[in-house]
Design an enzyme around this catalytic site. Structure first.
Site, PDB file in Angstrom:
ATOM      1  CD  GLU A 122      -2.949  -1.104   2.311  1.00 18.11           C
ATOM      2  OE1 GLU A 122      -3.890  -0.314   2.308  1.00 18.11           O
ATOM      3  OE2 GLU A 122      -2.728  -1.901   3.233  1.00 18.11           O
ATOM      4  CG  HIS A 181      -8.598   5.746   2.622  1.00 16.83           C
ATOM      5  ND1 HIS A 181      -8.688   5.583   1.259  1.00 16.83           N
ATOM      6  CD2 HIS A 181      -7.932   4.653   3.083  1.00 16.83           C
ATOM      7  CE1 HIS A 181      -8.105   4.443   0.917  1.00 16.83           C
ATOM      8  NE2 HIS A 181      -7.637   3.856   2.019  1.00 16.83           N
ATOM      9  NE  ARG A 228      -4.082   5.378   3.676  1.00 17.25           N
ATOM     10  CZ  ARG A 228      -4.524   4.374   4.389  1.00 17.25           C
ATOM     11  NH1 ARG A 228      -5.068   4.593   5.558  1.00 17.25           N
ATOM     12  NH2 ARG A 228      -4.424   3.166   3.930  1.00 17.25           N
ATOM     13  CG  HIS A 286      -9.347   5.820   6.727  1.00 20.84           C
ATOM     14  ND1 HIS A 286     -10.332   4.903   6.435  1.00 20.84           N
ATOM     15  CD2 HIS A 286      -8.191   5.107   6.774  1.00 20.84           C
ATOM     16  CE1 HIS A 286      -9.791   3.690   6.302  1.00 20.84           C
ATOM     17  NE2 HIS A 286      -8.499   3.797   6.514  1.00 20.84           N
ATOM     18  NE  ARG A 332      -4.071   4.460  10.165  1.00 19.88           N
ATOM     19  CZ  ARG A 332      -4.492   3.617   9.228  1.00 19.88           C
ATOM     20  NH1 ARG A 332      -3.948   2.429   9.102  1.00 19.88           N
ATOM     21  NH2 ARG A 332      -5.471   3.952   8.421  1.00 19.88           N
TER      22      ARG A 332
END
Ligand code: SIN
Length: 546
Positions: free
Chosen positions: A124, A242, A289, A350, A385
């Site tokens: 990811e 997100h 992100r 998110h 994160r």
């Protein structure tokens, strides 16, 4: 209701039934020194949680994955955390990932394997190698949650209390946590539960925002009760958006299109299929992100469109179907076939990086109160994160809390019957309620609109100050300070508490870092430091990162 509240005692009370809570309960139930039962309290059903919606996976640094190492994972996490992750915490969680995954396998979690029976690893955003385990293709959280819930229900020393919301922590006159007050919405009854170990694992607070990938239960309850009891809160300005939620309302909230779809090659485009990430970051679709979310937000703003698109048609069809069955099914139900059509996507709230300041074993500033999972701020995530580190944090902290308590003497007296502080807290909930006519739904939506518009992906002083005033108005219209008439009202009470914290922390941080982007402070950086505060003081403490 009220007078003569029922009361009971447990070795440990776990609040919340996501991966962190269920895993902690299981591990605690295996302790030899656990004299009484473990209680799990959850405000809806045992299987309702944010964890269950986690798709992409769970990070694990496994010896069988030769391209990976703790060092690399630590590096990626620290980079993503934008200077605010605590290296010793990151290393601890990374080092313990293999042990915990092996234990989850023993508990029956079926991570996906290839034809040779080897574990499959995906990638990811901002991960330098493939290291993310998944289950059911794109239903990792659900698979872990189900396996743990089955084991919890099979244990005869774990009691599960559903449909019950914890409304307050019970602290004695020495400030030690001795238990909780909880409200059964259906019966309209309060009860007290006493224990020397209260563990909050209630997840995050995505419901603060109009658009979120989180389910309706994520109203920051654990954070709010801990803050009300005087716990130290940290990094509340850092909310992660997100990049890719499906741009159609599926039921109440937005459906996540996992970052793993981009990890497997999908491209972000405009409606004509033109890519744009090359304008923003050399890592393109797999930049961190915050960068991808802001890029999408910017594209939406300059082109005045409600969404961009994810082109997953570039992924071979058999792979797409095997890896992402849930995503494909949901898109199709909503009229989009990802095999042949672009998926409309936009960013959505998110994950809360901040929370109750806690160690990796859950220890907080309040004795006998432990906080794990998204409710906690351990220092793993810093300002942003790294994908799939959160389920890992839930699992490692859920495991470690039991390790911490394995030598605890649970024979000690739980609470003094005559403690005046406890009596005072209970009295608040025994008083009859002066009911007002308030439409909680309308206020909740107003709060979520305000947060999305003024405290979202791109922030500035004026908007934050405006949001602060709006939330104060909502609080005034709400009118309840502690005891509330029902669960819906308790949730709103908690959301207001947390919204005010997010706004205040966001005003305080006059720089852009990680998930906190201030368009009025784009270039300048403050020295790397965390802010913490408690309810009893308006002052922020500053913790400088060494
Ligand atoms: C995703 O599947 O994109 C979510 C993973 C995460 O939030 O860590």
């Amino acid at each position: 209701e009220g007078l003569n509240m029922k009361s009971s005692e447990y070795t440990a009370i776990v609040v919340g039934s996501g991966v962190a809570g269920l895993y902690a309960a299981l591990k605690l139930s295996e302790l030899k020194n656990a004299k009484q039962n473990i209680l799990v309290i959850t405000k809806s059903g045992i299987k309702d949680s944010n964890s269950r919606y986690a798709q992409g996976g769970i990070v694990s640094v496994m010896s069988e994955n030769p391209t990976d190492s703790v060092k690399l994972h630590v590096q990626d996490t620290l980079k993503s955390g934008a200077g605010l992750s605590d290296p010793s915490v990151v290393e601890f969680i990374s080092k313990n990932s293999e042990k915990v995954i092996k234990d989850l396998l023993k508990h029956g979690v079926k991570f996906d394997r290839n034809d040779n029976g080897e574990l499959c690893f995906t990638k990811e955003g901002a991960h330098s190698v493939r290291r993310i385990l998944h289950a059911g293709g794109d239903a990792t959280g659900l698979f872990i949650e189900q396996a743990l819930a089955d084991d919890v229900l099979a244990k005869n020393n774990i009691n599960v209390l559903e449909g019950t919301i914890v409304t307050e922590l019970l602290l004695d006159k020495n400030g030690v946590c001795c238990g909780v007050i909880a409200f059964d919405d259906e019966e309209g009854e309060y009860q007290t539960f006493y224990s020397n170990a209260v563990i909050l694992a209630t997840g995050g607070c995505g419901q603060l925002y109009k658009y979120t990938t989180n389910p309706s239960v994520t109203t920051g309850d654990g954070m709010a009760v801990a803050y009300r009891a005087g716990a130290v809160m940290q990094d509340m300005e850092f909310f992660q958006f997100h990049p890719t939620a499906f741009k159609a309302k599926t039921e109440e909230n937005m459906f996540l299109i996992s970052e793993a779809v981009r990890g497997e090659g999908a491209k972000l485009t405009d409606e004509n299929g033109n890519t744009f990430m090359e304008k923003y970051d050399e890592r393109l679709e797999l930049a961190s992100r915050d960068i991808v979310s802001r890029a999408i937000f910017n594209e939406m703003r300059i082109n005045n469109v409600p969404n961009v698109y994810l082109n997953a048609t570039v992924i071979p069809k058999d792979k797409l179907n095997k890896r992402f069955p849930t995503i494909l099914e949901t898109c199709r139900k909503n009229g989009v076939d990802p095999e042949n059509q672009f998926i409309p996507v936009s960013p959505a709230a998110h994950y809360m990086m901040g929370g109750v300041k806690a160690s990796v074993t859950g220890v907080t500033s309040i004795k006998n109160l432990y906080v794990i999972g998204e409710t906690a701020c351990t220092g793993l995530h810093g300002a942003n994160r790294l994908a799939s580190n959160s389920l890992l944090e839930c699992a490692v902290t859920g495991y470690e809390i039991a390790e911490l308590l394995k030598d605890e003497n649970f024979d000690e007296v739980i609470a003094d019957d005559n403690d005046e502080k406890i009596a005072e807290t209970i009295a608040v909930y025994e008083k009859p309620l002066d009911e007002k006519s308030v439409d909680f739904k309308v206020l909740r939506e107003k709060l979520r609109d305000t947060m999305w518009q003024y405290v979202g992906i791109i922030r500035n002083e004026q908007n934050l100050e405006h949001a602060k005033k709006e939330v104060e108005k909502i609080e005034e219209a709400f009118g309840y300070a502690d005891k509330c008439p029902n669960k819906e009202a308790f949730e709103l009470r908690n959301m207001i508490v947390i919204a005010k914290l997010v706004i205040d922390f966001a005003i305080r941080r006059k720089e852009s870092r990680g998930g906190h982007f201030r368009e009025d402070y784009t270039g300048k950086h403050e020295p790397a430091r965390h802010y913490t505060r408690t309810k009893n003081t308006d002052k922020y403490e500053e913790i400088y990162v060494k």
